[in-house]
Design an enzyme around this catalytic site. Structure first.
Site, PDB file in Angstrom:
ATOM      1  N   LYS A 140       0.865  -1.359  -0.058  1.00 26.70           N
ATOM      2  CA  LYS A 140       0.144  -0.147   0.150  1.00 26.70           C
ATOM      3  C   LYS A 140       0.948   1.278   0.039  1.00 26.70           C
ATOM      4  O   LYS A 140       0.439   2.246  -0.473  1.00 26.70           O
ATOM      5  CB  LYS A 140      -0.970   0.140   1.058  1.00 26.70           C
ATOM      6  CG  LYS A 140      -2.083  -1.056   1.004  1.00 26.70           C
ATOM      7  CD  LYS A 140      -2.997  -1.085   2.174  1.00 26.70           C
ATOM      8  CE  LYS A 140      -4.181  -2.078   2.028  1.00 26.70           C
ATOM      9  NZ  LYS A 140      -5.168  -1.813   2.761  1.00 26.70           N
ATOM     10  N   GLY A 186      -5.418   1.231  18.311  1.00 25.76           N
ATOM     11  CA  GLY A 186      -4.267   1.123  17.476  1.00 25.76           C
ATOM     12  C   GLY A 186      -3.732   2.182  16.627  1.00 25.76           C
ATOM     13  O   GLY A 186      -4.534   3.036  15.996  1.00 25.76           O
TER      14      GLY A 186
END
Length: 264
Positions: free
Chosen positions: A64, A123
């Site tokens: 990505k 996170g």
């Protein structure tokens, strides 16, 4: 026309089932979508060697970030996030997009979230970046729960680029996330399990980006308390819907794609 999902590993991907079902339902009989193993070092050469019948690529881990480097143009959202999960062939070359963030928004909209003043993100990894972009679309401030302060600091430039107000909460205070209207968990399997015994009586919308195994202890506990639940499968569907439309220029047959995902 051809399209594919690239990554390493990628054999487990449900994307071919979703996209090919979409092509069939839309009458695109000359379109095919496959899964191809590809590492970061191989992506530039792979993309450069593609023939004109390639319309687009879906990119999963670990591609990505490197995807941005092979694109002739990068969508502003993808640039701000620092990651692209989609490459679309245009007349001027490959255009990089991130459909994780709008996919997350569409999944939340389906769960009844339109706008929210604040949300909690658990996170600080790659999916958290997409969550920040989703927060920007929902006009929400974000409280980020991380084990390491460095993970929060690394996301500050992303939040700034997206004009999202971002504050940090230590992992030791994780139970407090249940007071937010929306909770988005982007952590790996098992990390959010302590929330299985948290107080979910406020009934926030809970988005757990994991989809296997399902339900997670977090999702099961929140669902039992009456919370609306969004799963990683919902995200997988909606990011694929956006990719389908970018690749083909046609409206996606969402019902057929959803049915294929459930079957897969």
């Amino acid at each position: 026309m051809r399209a594919a999902v690239l990554g390493q590993p990628v054999s487990h991907s449900r994307s071919p089932a979703i996209h090919n079902a979409g092509y069939a339902a839309a009458g695109l009989r000359d379109w095919t979508y496959t899964a191809i193993e590809c590492g970061t070092a191989d992506l530039p050469g792979f993309v450069a060697g593609l023939s004109p019948d390639w319309a687009g690529l879906s990119l999963t881990m670990p591609l990505k970030e490197v995807a941005l480097t092979v694109a002739a143009m990068v969508d502003p959202f993808a640039a701000a996030i620092g990651a692209a999960n989609t490459l679309v062939r245009r007349a001027y070359g490959w255009h990089a997009y991130n459909t994780d963030a709008p996919g997350m928004v569409r999944a939340l909209l389906e769960a009844g979230v339109s706008r929210t003043p604040r949300l909690a993100v658990l996170g600080g990894g790659g999916t958290a970046r997409a969550a920040l972009a989703a927060a920007a679309s929902l006009s929400a401030d974000v409280t980020l729960y991380t084990r390491r302060l460095e993970a929060f600091e690394e996301l500050l430039p992303v939040a700034s680029a997206l004009s999202v107000d971002l504050v940090h909460a230590p992992w030791s205070s994780l139970d407090s996330c249940t007071s937010f209207p929306v909770v988005i968990s982007t952590v790996p399997k098992g990390a959010a399990d302590p929330l299985a015994v948290a107080d979910w009586s406020g009934r926030p919308v809970v988005f757990d980006a994991i989809y296997e195994p399902w339900p997670t202890p977090l999702a099961a506990a929140a669902s039992a308390a009456g919370c609306a639940i969004v799963s990683g499968l919902d995200l997988l569907l909606w990011q694929a819907v956006d990719q389908f439309e970018l690749f083909t220029g046609k409206a996606a047959p969402v019902a057929a794609m959803r049915a294929a995902l459930r079957s897969a």
